[in-house]
Design an enzyme around this catalytic site. Structure first.
Site, PDB file in Angstrom:
ATOM      1  N   VAL A 270      75.665   8.016  36.279  1.00 30.88           N
ATOM      2  CA  VAL A 270      76.752   8.993  36.318  1.00 30.88           C
ATOM      3  C   VAL A 270      76.739   9.774  37.624  1.00 30.88           C
ATOM      4  CG1 VAL A 270      77.617  11.104  35.231  1.00 30.88           C
ATOM      5  CG2 VAL A 270      76.892   9.180  33.811  1.00 30.88           C
ATOM      6  N   ASP A 271      75.569  10.166  38.099  1.00 27.50           N
ATOM      7  CA  ASP A 271      75.453  11.008  39.290  1.00 27.50           C
ATOM      8  C   ASP A 271      76.029  10.309  40.520  1.00 27.50           C
ATOM      9  OD1 ASP A 271      74.791  13.272  40.685  1.00 27.50           O
ATOM     10  OD2 ASP A 271      72.650  12.849  40.809  1.00 27.50           O
ATOM     11  N   ASP A 272      75.601   9.063  40.766  1.00 24.43           N
ATOM     12  CA  ASP A 272      76.134   8.326  41.906  1.00 24.43           C
ATOM     13  C   ASP A 272      77.621   8.037  41.737  1.00 24.43           C
ATOM     14  OD1 ASP A 272      73.982   7.385  43.976  1.00 24.43           O
ATOM     15  OD2 ASP A 272      73.015   7.307  42.032  1.00 24.43           O
ATOM     16  N   ARG A 346      79.169  18.769  39.273  1.00 24.16           N
ATOM     17  CA  ARG A 346      79.755  17.838  40.235  1.00 24.16           C
ATOM     18  C   ARG A 346      80.947  17.115  39.611  1.00 24.16           C
ATOM     19  NH1 ARG A 346      75.411  15.328  41.814  1.00 24.16           N
ATOM     20  NH2 ARG A 346      75.159  16.766  43.550  1.00 24.16           N
TER      21      ARG A 346
END
Length: 533
Positions: A270-272, A346
């Site tokens: 999810v972060d990338d 984010r």
């Protein structure tokens, strides 16, 4: 070095994985290494706690370790580590210490470990009913995940463990799987005449997305060939494969997502994905239809990973069963993949730029989660960057993108906390020891990346005349090197808190560039507002 090791408790206080590596070279007895049973892969999802409840990275490490644990390959070396036992080598120091409370989950799992040891004895004598089947399943699981990946999970511990596991299984040195595993591991090595250093993994997708955002925000024109090239490269890296995430995320969604590394198709995160989507919406391409379809697919995929409490985690959905932290081999502080404020913010930043309504139920749930995570002093914990400066910046930037009223007391309190930890030189800095004790919040030498985060956090309040903000900008401009770069010696990236940290060399240049661009933007908006534009 010996005194430092002894001061921290020496060999008895090492974690399970370290003891296992010592056991491989005959420097720690196998009987005192907590058992990692192969049968963990046989437990179905119907069971309350099963293999898929472990974090993504733990699964990659533990499967080959379970194979190693069965065979216990040992290659003794002609040294001993007796000097690293502060109180001498005693059985009481070899075994894991029980919980003082007689009835506890830890003591239950220690008892279960003794039961596993008995099962290991039966396995050694070929009378373990499930061991052969479990070994085959572990081997198959591992070999499947070699495919379309730069080694198992594309990260050093899993890659090293898998190579040892293959050898323990009897694969010859010239077997294609051995050759491939060794080749991928070798890529991480940096050799000089007198040293060998090993990178934990590569981060090209993450770095490319960040740098593309920074360049575009700082004024590089949208038709610049480098930006176009990066957009095409990022789109080609989209993963259209239903990887291991399907076990925790039952949503019927078209596979998408991005990874940290070059190739790791089983483990998009999810972060990338959020960072890549932030980049794709800003950087140019000659194929708008392809970009839009890629963006929509990735966004829809990412939104299905929102957890029950409203936040997002890194790899999986609702990977939070705390009971797993009590098992004896869970002392690497990474068995779970909990939601965190920095990743959640984010995603809110992305949704804000995309014009999502604050009234949307997923945004409302995320805002409730973020607010619940705020510390009493106004800061936020940073799971994937060091530490409270990182978390606080990301939350403030994310909420500003949603066009929230930034004058709300709880948000002003966050800004005041950032100002309170600014150093006399105008910069900000924080060390990894804040994960061990929050009393060290905001303490540490000023760094370019952490100063940039704090500057961007304060920019969220749209006041370019803020004295603390202006001092931060002055610090960045004053410390910039003649070639345009910044020097940074501190470690500001987080792998596993309290265990493993990362130094992203690109951070020292990318984040200051974005901070300066962000400050320039709020300054221009302030001028336009004064001129009535």
């Amino acid at each position: 070095a010996r005194e430092v090791a002894r001061q921290f408790g020496g060999v008895p206080r090492m974690n399970t994985f370290s003891k296992l590596y010592l056991a491989l070279i005959g420097l720690f007895p196998w009987e005192y290494v907590p058992t990692i049973p192969c049968e963990v892969l046989l437990i179905g999802k119907w069971f309350h706690v099963n293999f898929w409840d472990m974090s993504n990275w733990s699964r990659g490490m533990i499967v080959p370790l379970a194979i190693i644990n069965h065979f216990k390959p040992t290659h003794p070396v002609q040294v001993n580590l007796d000097e690293l036992y502060p109180n001498g080598v005693h059985e009481r120091d070899l075994a894991l210490a029980p919980d003082p409370e007689k009835i506890s989950l830890r003591n239950f799992f220690l008892w279960l470990d003794r039961l596993h040891k008995l099962a290991e004895w039966f396995a050694e004598h070929s009378i373990h009913p499930f061991r052969k089947r479990a070994l085959r399943k572990c081997e198959q699981w591992m070999l499947e995940r070699f495919e379309s990946s730069d080694g198992l999970a594309a990260i050093f511990p899993a890659m090293l463990n898998s190579l040892i596991a293959l050898q323990a299984l009897g694969y010859a040195d010239d077997h294609p799987q051995i050759i491939r595993a060794a080749r991928e591991l070798k890529k991480l090595e940096h050799e000089t005449a007198d040293s060998v250093r090993i990178e934990p993994c590569f981060s090209p997708v993450w770095d490319t997305a960040i740098v593309a955002i920074c360049l575009r925000e700082s004024g590089v024109p949208e038709n610049h060939p480098a930006l176009k090239k990066s957009a095409e490269w990022l789109m080609e890296k989209e993963i259209r494969f239903a990887g291991d995430w399907v076990h925790k995320n039952p949503a019927k969604v078209e596979p998408s997502g991005w990874v940290f590394e070059y190739n790791n198709q089983w483990n998009p995160d999810v972060d990338d994905t959020a960072m890549v989507l932030l980049a794709l919406r800003k950087i140019p391409t000659d194929n708008l239809q392809k970009r839009d379809e890629c963006f929509k697919r990735g966004l829809k995929w990412m939104m299905t990973f929102q957890c029950k409490d409203g936040g997002w985690a890194a790899f999986d959905k609702d990977c939070t069963k705390n009971i797993l932290e009590k098992v004896p081999f869970a002392d690497h502080n990474a068995m779970l993949d909990p939601e965190c404020a920095d990743i959640t913010a984010r995603i809110l930043e992305l949704l804000g730029y995309e014009g999502w309504s604050v009234g949307h139920h997923q945004i409302q749930e995320a805002l409730d989660y973020v607010r619940s995570q705020q510390e009493a002093d106004g800061s936020w914990y940073g799971r994937w960057g060091v530490n409270y400066i990182y978390g606080t910046w990301q939350v403030l930037r994310g909420l500003r993108a949603l066009n929230l009223d930034m004058n709300q007391p709880w948000l002003k309190k966050a800004g005041a906390w950032l100002e309170s930890v600014q150093h006399d030189d105008g910069g900000w800095g924080e060390r990894c020891n804040t994960y061990d004790d929050p009393v060290f919040k905001g303490q540490g030498p000023s760094t370019a990346s952490q100063t940039a985060w704090a500057v961007m956090g304060l920019c969220a309040f749209d006041d370019p005349e803020n004295p603390a903000l202006k001092r931060g900008i002055e610090y960045l401009t004053r410390t910039q090197n003649p070639d345009g770069s910044w020097t940074e010696h501190e470690t500001t990236g987080t792998g596993f808190p309290k265990v493993f940290y990362l130094k992203y060399d690109i951070y020292r240049n990318a984040w200051p560039l974005l901070a300066l661009a962000t400050y320039q933007q709020i300054s221009e908006r302030a001028v336009a507002k004064r001129n009535g534009q």
